[in-house]
Scaffold this active site. Structure first.
Site, PDB file in Angstrom:
ATOM      1  N   PRO A 227       0.649  -1.279   0.000  1.00 37.57           N
ATOM      2  CA  PRO A 227      -0.014   0.049   0.119  1.00 37.57           C
ATOM      3  C   PRO A 227       0.891   1.320  -0.063  1.00 37.57           C
ATOM      4  CG  PRO A 227       0.175  -1.010   2.228  1.00 37.57           C
ATOM      5  CD  PRO A 227       0.804  -2.135   1.362  1.00 37.57           C
ATOM      6  N   ASP A 400       5.909   2.581   2.243  1.00 33.82           N
ATOM      7  CA  ASP A 400       4.778   1.241   2.382  1.00 33.82           C
ATOM      8  C   ASP A 400       4.035   1.685   3.832  1.00 33.82           C
ATOM      9  OD1 ASP A 400       3.638  -0.946   3.437  1.00 33.82           O
ATOM     10  OD2 ASP A 400       5.456  -2.357   2.648  1.00 33.82           O
ATOM     11  N   HIS A 401       2.570   1.799   3.440  1.00 31.83           N
ATOM     12  CA  HIS A 401       1.816   2.485   4.550  1.00 31.83           C
ATOM     13  C   HIS A 401       1.852   1.434   5.806  1.00 31.83           C
ATOM     14  CE1 HIS A 401      -0.677   5.397   6.450  1.00 31.83           C
ATOM     15  NE2 HIS A 401      -1.379   5.951   4.955  1.00 31.83           N
ATOM     16  N   ARG A 402       2.095   0.095   5.617  1.00 35.45           N
ATOM     17  CA  ARG A 402       2.105  -0.914   6.488  1.00 35.45           C
ATOM     18  C   ARG A 402       3.344  -0.682   7.464  1.00 35.45           C
ATOM     19  NH1 ARG A 402       2.809  -6.187   2.958  1.00 35.45           N
ATOM     20  NH2 ARG A 402       4.503  -4.783   2.245  1.00 35.45           N
TER      21      ARG A 402
END
Length: 428
Positions: A227, A400-402
């Protein structure tokens, strides 16, 4: 004691390599760091160096074999030692042989493919229209857009079908007639264009290279599974460009420092303060890397490759510059070393040399972020209420939004500005 040498793993997604040439043969002396063999991966031809000194005791695989990563390929030891390591590529060779047979069944490049059988889902040519005119879908569209009567054309396609080139030829003919008519009416020769109107040739089919296939696999996986989010910042580059000019005045041409060298150094120093962006995600854990290894995207024939500056935060600008130049040259020649492309923890992609105002880059798994660098431009800027010329450069980080969030990425970009806008901080 004999040491087994395995097929190296070059990059996150490498599963196998083809051993294309043995540089050393059985019985020859080899020293640590000498080139033992050349292998071909999806990305390039790579020289495999021996990790040990001694005598080549056994070559486990043959030239041309496709070998899984970490499978044994050779044994180096002391003269007289008895070793016998079995090859583990037999099943892979069988599969490879099957693929070669399948490839042999395909028509050679440049040969027209066999038309699909009647009733198949894909039809290259449309069925006859009312009035008996047969034309390809593309020819119909061009004719419809330009009010060309298909019934008046002589088709040169299979079975007399009207194809794209027939319609384009008719359009050129009509344009010539219009010009002649205008000249006859006015008595003044119609000015001829300074360019040639080229009629398009047949469609050209170009097989994708292994490198392009590898890029496609990785980036599709990245966009589908990671993401992404993006943060853009504009940097004042006046002081950095002036400092670079002063540095390069004292350096020979082959050692001059680029803007990208400054950016690699600045990014590495900034990552030391933001370890969450110098990281990867594994399951429910974020692994923050102890080293800052900055990948630099390099354009190579047929695609791009990322070479890696190890411990970039600890190196001087001249050292970073020399390493990037050397690795980029090897990459473009297809002679990279395993260490050149392995181990990056954060990547950069610089399109500044192409006069690019702004762009975003796709994260290079398993990393958590990548920095896209655009051109430094001289533009009107407002400072203290006055409009003047200034050098500005945009950069965008993809994250990376994680692993991280927008606030942390924005803070990273602000901190990066401290180094780029006050480059002397990189020297102290």
């Amino acid at each position: 004691m004999a040491e087994t040498i395995n097929m190296p793993k070059l990059g996150f997604d490498m599963a196998e390599g083809t051993l294309i040439r043995w540089v050393k043969q059985v019985g020859e002396t080899i020293h640590k760091g000498d080139v033992l063999a050349e292998i071909e991966t999806d990305k390039a031809t790579v020289e495999v160096e021996s990790p040990a000194s001694g005598v080549v005791l056994q070559l486990i695989v043959s030239q041309g074999d496709v070998v899984p990563v970490n499978a044994p390929i050779a044994v180096v030891g002391q003269a007289g030692e008895e070793v016998s390591v079995q090859s583990s590529v037999s099943s892979d060779q069988t599969a490879e042989g099957g693929m070669q047979k399948a490839d042999a069944a395909l028509p050679p490049a440049g040969t027209a493919p066999t038309p699909p059988a009647r009733g198949s889902g894909a039809q290259a040519v449309s069925s006859p229209e009312a009035g008996g005119v047969k034309a390809s879908p593309l020819a119909k569209k061009i004719a419809r857009d330009n009010n060309v009567n298909l019934a008046a054309l002589q088709g040169t396609g299979p079975g007399g079908r009207v194809v794209k080139r027939d319609v384009e030829a008719a359009l050129v003919s009509v344009q010539s007639s219009v010009i002649s008519d205008q000249s006859a009416v006015t008595g003044v020769p119609f000015p001829q264009p300074s360019y040639q109107v080229a009629v398009a040739a047949e469609d050209k089919v170009i097989p994708t290279s292994k490198l392009r296939q590898a890029i496609g696999r990785r980036l599709v996986e990245s966009k589908q599974t990671v993401p992404h989010f993006y943060v853009t910042h504009e940097y004042k580059m006046d002081m950095l460009l002036e400092m670079r000019k002063q540095f390069n005045a004292y350096l020979p041409d082959n050692e001059k420092i680029s803007v990208n060298d400054f950016i690699v150094k600045a990014a590495a120093l900034t990552l030391r303060q933001f370890p969450n962006l110098n990281a990867t995600i594994k399951g429910n854990e974020v692994v923050q890397f102890g080293h800052v290894n900055v990948g630099v995207a390099v354009t190579v024939p047929g695609g791009l490759m990322t070479v890696v500056v190890k411990d970039a935060d600890q190196k001087m600008l001249r050292q970073i510059s020399a390493e990037v130049k050397a690795m980029a040259a090897r990459a473009r020649e297809g002679r990279i070393k395993p260490d050149d492309v392995d181990g990056s923890t954060f990547s950069t992609s610089n399109l500044g040399m192409y006069d690019v105002e702004d762009f975003i880059a796709i994260i290079n798994p398993p990393e958590a972020a990548i920095l896209a660098i655009s051109s430094a431009r001289e533009v009107p800027v407002v400072e203290d209420g006055q409009v003047k010329a200034g050098w500005r450069m945009k950069a965008t980080i993809s994250v990376d939004h994680r692993v991280s969030d927008g606030a942390e990425a924005a803070q990273f970009m602000q901190k990066l500005a401290e180094f780029l806008e006050n480059p002397v901080m990189m020297l102290v």
